[in-house]
Design a protein around this motif. Structure first.
Motif, short mmCIF file in Angstrom:
data_model
loop_
_atom_site.label_atom_id
_atom_site.label_comp_id
_atom_site.label_asym_id
_atom_site.label_seq_id
_atom_site.Cartn_x
_atom_site.Cartn_y
_atom_site.Cartn_z
N UNK A 157 -9.53 -37.73 160.05
CA UNK A 157 -8.27 -38.36 159.66
C UNK A 157 -7.60 -39.01 160.88
N UNK B 276 -2.80 -37.62 149.76
CA UNK B 276 -3.55 -36.38 149.61
C UNK B 276 -2.89 -35.18 150.29
N UNK B 277 -2.06 -35.42 151.27
CA UNK B 277 -1.41 -34.28 151.93
C UNK B 277 0.00 -34.09 151.40
N UNK C 147 -7.23 -23.64 160.71
CA UNK C 147 -8.00 -22.41 160.63
C UNK C 147 -9.48 -22.64 160.28
N UNK C 148 -9.72 -23.34 159.20
CA UNK C 148 -11.10 -23.50 158.77
C UNK C 148 -11.80 -24.60 159.56
N UNK D 116 -14.06 -26.55 158.40
CA UNK D 116 -14.11 -27.70 157.50
C UNK D 116 -12.82 -28.50 157.63
N UNK D 117 -11.71 -27.78 157.63
CA UNK D 117 -10.40 -28.41 157.77
C UNK D 117 -10.31 -29.14 159.08
N UNK E 27 -13.27 -42.25 155.95
CA UNK E 27 -13.26 -40.82 156.29
C UNK E 27 -14.57 -40.17 155.85
N UNK E 28 -15.01 -40.52 154.65
CA UNK E 28 -16.27 -39.98 154.14
C UNK E 28 -17.41 -40.37 155.07
N UNK F 152 0.41 -34.76 160.88
CA UNK F 152 -0.83 -35.47 160.56
C UNK F 152 -0.86 -36.88 161.18
N UNK G 93 -12.16 -32.44 158.91
CA UNK G 93 -11.42 -33.44 158.15
C UNK G 93 -10.23 -33.95 158.97
N UNK G 94 -9.55 -33.02 159.63
CA UNK G 94 -8.38 -33.41 160.44
C UNK G 94 -8.78 -34.36 161.55
#
Ligand SMILES: [Zn+2]
Lengths: 218, 195
Positions: free
Chosen positions: B141, B156-157, B130-131, B133-134, B187-188, B48, B137-138
């Protein structure tokens, strides 16, 4: 509580990393304030999204690689300690001190060359690996600090993220030298056993030609 | 901290110190146990922070060599977990700053609303998970200033408490609180802009 919640309060509230009294105070505000409730729920959604990200799986051979590297390193350390211990037992006699210093240098360089010529994980039946040397010097002394190392005839101290020659701990390097550069090659040809410290990517700060030089693999 | 938590902590500290003691005495199994316990956590932290699988593997390898080298000097003043994370974070900072500038200086108070960008040559496909959405976010980040990214990743991770994060980063709890909040807030905002 009249003011809206700060981002920090919302974030800590989601983590429950807040004292009881403040928690109660924030709960009261949230009950009465739809605006902060909606901010709280969007903060919660975000945190859930982050936490739901798929975790990365380490590659299968990583454990093997790490252990191989550690075995190789361990053998070098053992050799280093045994050589040091052997010569320490001699240096109590001042008349042999000078000869000992020379001998240490020779053995360290020999050890380094030997070590360089063997694969990272020597097979147990293989005769020509570094471990063979150990039988000459007896048992590994325990209790020596892991964070100092004597190479190139000097003592190095592990300092935060690099090896620093003793006495230079508070000095800023005058120059930074890459191992691959001509200067780096010149340094390593004079002090071959520095590779013991550089091999895992650590940097080394040392006195060289009247200056303080930081040497790194790149 | 409740009584149960305290006794669990003391127990785990005993285990940690015992592992270090065994390592000092030359028991090779001790390091293997440490490795098995922390490999996944360290690898994910490195992934990350670097945004790159290969880099994460290299970093993990180097971090554990450092752990191996210093395990004997672990004295139990912190848990082994925070001790290893501290080595890991310092090593990642050190290594990653060599091939790309830190996205944000690591001072305690990065400017409000500043969003700087990580090297775009680290392709998004490397950050892909995979996703979809993920992946979003990645990517978000990866764009956070590194001081905020570290705090959010540890919380969070990796699931560390604020107290543990303070220990790992060597900052006060108040600073941890603020970095996590501001990291999440940025991030939001990034995710909203991109959706
Ligand atoms: Zn409100």
């Amino acid at each position: 509580m009249k003011r809206h919640l700060s981002t920090e309060q919302l974030s800590s509230f989601v983590d429950a990393e807040i004292g009881h009294a403040e928690m109660r105070e924030l709960e009261l505000h949230l009950e009465a304030c739809p605006y902060c409730r909606s901010r709280l729920s969007s903060m919660r959604r975000l945190v859930v999204e982050i936490r739901q990200m798929e975790r990365a799986t380490p590659p299968r051979d990583l454990a093997y690689q790490v252990k191989a590297q550690v075995v190789a390193h361990g053998e070098v350390r053992t050799l280093e300690r045994r050589v040091r211990d052997f010569f320490r037992s001699l240096v109590f006699d001042p008349s042999v001190r000078a000869a000992t210093a020379m001998g240490l240098g020779t053995v360290m360089v020999a050890g380094f060359l030997l070590w360089q010529s063997v694969p990272p994980v020597p097979p147990p039946h293989h005769g020509a690996n570094v471990l063979k040397v150990s039988t000459t010097f007896g048992e590994t002394p325990l209790g020596l600090p892991e964070t100092t190392s004597e190479v190139a005839g000097r003592e190095f101290v592990w300092s935060g993220d690099r090896w620093v020659q003793k006495g230079l701990e508070w000095r800023q390097p005058d120059a930074r030298v890459m191992l691959a550069s001509p200067e780096g090659q010149a340094m390593i040809s004079r002090h071959a056993d520095l590779m013991l410290l550089l091999t895992d990517g650590s940097r080394v700060v040392m006195r060289y030609r009247l200056g303080t030089v930081e040497l790194s693999k790149g | 901290m409740g009584v149960a938590t305290v006794s669990t902590l003391i127990h785990s500290l005993d285990v940690d110190v015992e592992l270090a003691e065994r390592h000092r005495c030359g028991d090779t199994q001790a390091f293997n146990e440490v490795y098995a316990r922390f490999e996944e956590m360290v690898y994910n932290l490195a992934f990350r922070l670097s945004g790159n699988y290969e880099e994460a593997a290299d970093l993990t390898q180097e971090i554990f060599l450092r752990v191996y080298r210093h395990l004997g000097s672990f004295g139990g003043r912190s848990t082994l977990k925070t001790w290893i994370f501290r080595i890991a974070i310092n090593h990642c900072r050190d290594r990653l700053s060599r091939w790309r500038p830190l996205t944000q200086p690591l001072g305690d108070d990065p400017g409000e609303g500043e969003v700087t960008y990580a090297d775009p040559s680290r392709g998004p496909e490397e950050l892909a998970v995979a996703a979809d959405e993920g992946r979003r976010v990645a990517e978000g980040l990866a764009r956070l200033p590194s001081a905020f990214r570290e705090a959010v990743v540890l919380r969070d991770i990796e699931g560390l408490s604020y107290e543990e994060i303070a220990e790992v980063l060597g900052v006060r709890i108040g600073t941890v609180r603020s970095r996590i909040a501001r990291g999440r807030d940025q991030l939001r905002a990034l995710l909203e802009i991109r959706s």
